[in-house]
Scaffold this motif. Structure first.
Motif, PDB file in Angstrom:
ATOM      1  N   ASP A  55      -4.964  -0.868  -6.364  1.00 36.26           N
ATOM      2  CA  ASP A  55      -3.918  -0.662  -7.457  1.00 36.26           C
ATOM      3  C   ASP A  55      -2.458  -0.294  -6.962  1.00 36.26           C
ATOM      4  O   ASP A  55      -1.454  -0.785  -7.601  1.00 36.26           O
ATOM      5  CB  ASP A  55      -4.400   0.600  -8.362  1.00 36.26           C
ATOM      6  N   ILE A  56      -2.381   0.002  -5.817  1.00 35.73           N
ATOM      7  CA  ILE A  56      -1.067   0.649  -5.179  1.00 35.73           C
ATOM      8  C   ILE A  56      -1.122  -0.172  -3.961  1.00 35.73           C
ATOM      9  O   ILE A  56      -1.821   0.071  -3.244  1.00 35.73           O
ATOM     10  CB  ILE A  56      -0.779   1.780  -4.966  1.00 35.73           C
ATOM     11  N   LEU A  57      -0.098  -1.228  -3.698  1.00 30.97           N
ATOM     12  CA  LEU A  57      -0.003  -1.772  -2.401  1.00 30.97           C
ATOM     13  C   LEU A  57       1.148  -1.387  -1.669  1.00 30.97           C
ATOM     14  O   LEU A  57       2.466  -1.629  -2.246  1.00 30.97           O
ATOM     15  CB  LEU A  57      -0.158  -3.361  -2.503  1.00 30.97           C
ATOM     16  N   LEU A  58       1.059  -0.765  -0.464  1.00 30.01           N
ATOM     17  CA  LEU A  58       2.312  -0.418   0.126  1.00 30.01           C
ATOM     18  C   LEU A  58       2.808  -1.716   1.334  1.00 30.01           C
ATOM     19  O   LEU A  58       1.597  -2.063   2.000  1.00 30.01           O
ATOM     20  CB  LEU A  58       2.355   0.953   0.867  1.00 30.01           C
ATOM     21  N   THR A  59       3.913  -2.028   1.275  1.00 26.26           N
ATOM     22  CA  THR A  59       4.274  -3.158   2.300  1.00 26.26           C
ATOM     23  C   THR A  59       5.476  -3.100   2.556  1.00 26.26           C
ATOM     24  O   THR A  59       6.317  -2.419   1.959  1.00 26.26           O
ATOM     25  CB  THR A  59       3.725  -4.509   1.928  1.00 26.26           C
ATOM     26  N   ASN A  60       6.065  -4.113   3.597  1.00 21.31           N
ATOM     27  CA  ASN A  60       7.492  -3.968   3.642  1.00 21.31           C
ATOM     28  C   ASN A  60       7.838  -5.551   3.161  1.00 21.31           C
ATOM     29  O   ASN A  60       6.948  -6.432   2.891  1.00 21.31           O
ATOM     30  CB  ASN A  60       7.936  -3.754   5.152  1.00 21.31           C
ATOM     31  N   TYR A  61       8.983  -5.813   3.115  1.00 22.46           N
ATOM     32  CA  TYR A  61       9.494  -7.239   2.505  1.00 22.46           C
ATOM     33  C   TYR A  61       9.035  -8.272   3.521  1.00 22.46           C
ATOM     34  O   TYR A  61       8.850  -9.482   3.100  1.00 22.46           O
ATOM     35  CB  TYR A  61      11.012  -7.403   2.310  1.00 22.46           C
ATOM     36  N   LYS A  62       9.064  -8.047   5.129  1.00 20.42           N
ATOM     37  CA  LYS A  62       8.590  -9.147   5.810  1.00 20.42           C
ATOM     38  C   LYS A  62       7.074  -9.602   5.461  1.00 20.42           C
ATOM     39  O   LYS A  62       6.776 -10.782   5.476  1.00 20.42           O
ATOM     40  CB  LYS A  62       8.834  -8.795   7.082  1.00 20.42           C
ATOM     41  N   MET A  63       6.382  -8.522   5.335  1.00 20.65           N
ATOM     42  CA  MET A  63       4.720  -8.690   5.142  1.00 20.65           C
ATOM     43  C   MET A  63       4.485  -9.377   3.776  1.00 20.65           C
ATOM     44  O   MET A  63       3.715 -10.150   3.657  1.00 20.65           O
ATOM     45  CB  MET A  63       3.904  -7.329   5.431  1.00 20.65           C
ATOM     46  N   LEU A  64       5.234  -8.944   2.719  1.00 22.51           N
ATOM     47  CA  LEU A  64       5.274  -9.451   1.574  1.00 22.51           C
ATOM     48  C   LEU A  64       5.453 -10.984   1.541  1.00 22.51           C
ATOM     49  O   LEU A  64       4.622 -11.870   0.639  1.00 22.51           O
ATOM     50  CB  LEU A  64       6.139  -8.564   0.607  1.00 22.51           C
TER      51      LEU A  64
END
Length: 193
Positions: A55-64
């Motif tokens: 439901d919640i995905l934590l990532t950074n812009y490079k991984m996104l």
């Protein structure tokens, strides 16, 4: 990682969040990845995240960016309806300026396009410890957020911190009051005896 721990703790300790799943997809997968949310960890096992998106995905812009491009990550997006993504948070907004800000803006537009998110559907949040305080700075900040997110921000969108003096929140208890010099002298004399 610190945010992931706080989210894991909230999910496992707040009854209203029971059943909410959160995962982190950033940097390298840990050597012992978690397949479920625990009090101190969100899901870190990448195949689990792909097969059953949280439901919640934590990532950074490079991984996104990678998640939107790589064929092996396609399953992550397959179950999304146009209104599935509801909240988009970018931390440390002040670090995305110039070319990096343009890259982030384009990435967020690609994400919204991939998921077919309707215009003005998202709740967008940008956090920063370095906000201006003047009205012109607030207006510029709203314009900046609208440019990054590609969404409208109304006049009340900017929430500034409000500082209180410690005494306003924590009144000084009696035992923190300084003793009178004569009381100190009397106590020292009594201690000598």
């Amino acid at each position: 990682t610190d945010q992931a721990r706080r989210i894991a703790n909230a999910i496992t300790s707040i009854p209203a969040l029971e059943g909410v799943r959160a995962g982190i997809y950033a940097d390298a997968e840990p050597s012992n990845p978690a397949t479920e949310v625990t009090p101190d960890s969100v899901i870190t096992h990448r195949d689990t995240i792909r097969q059953n998106p949280p439901d919640i995905l934590l990532t950074n812009y490079k991984m996104l960016d990678y998640l939107l491009l790589r064929a092996r990550d396609k399953a992550l997006w397959e179950k999304n309806a146009p209104e599935t993504l509801r909240v988009l948070v970018v931390d440390e907004m002040h670090t995305f300026d110039g070319a990096q800000g343009a890259d982030l803006a384009l990435l967020l537009r690609r994400l919204k396009s991939r998921l077919e998110v309707p215009q003005d559907h998202l709740v967008c949040v940008g956090s920063s410890a370095t906000l201006g305080t003047g009205e012109d700075e607030i207006k510029d900040l709203r314009t900046y957020a609208e440019t990054i997110f590609g969404e409208a921000f109304d006049e009340d969108a900017v929430i500034r911190e409000t500082r209180l003096e410690p005494e306003a929140v924590f009144p000084t208890p009696e035992y923190f009051e300084w003793p009178k010099p004569e009381d100190v002298a009397e106590a020292l004399e009594a201690a000598e005896d």
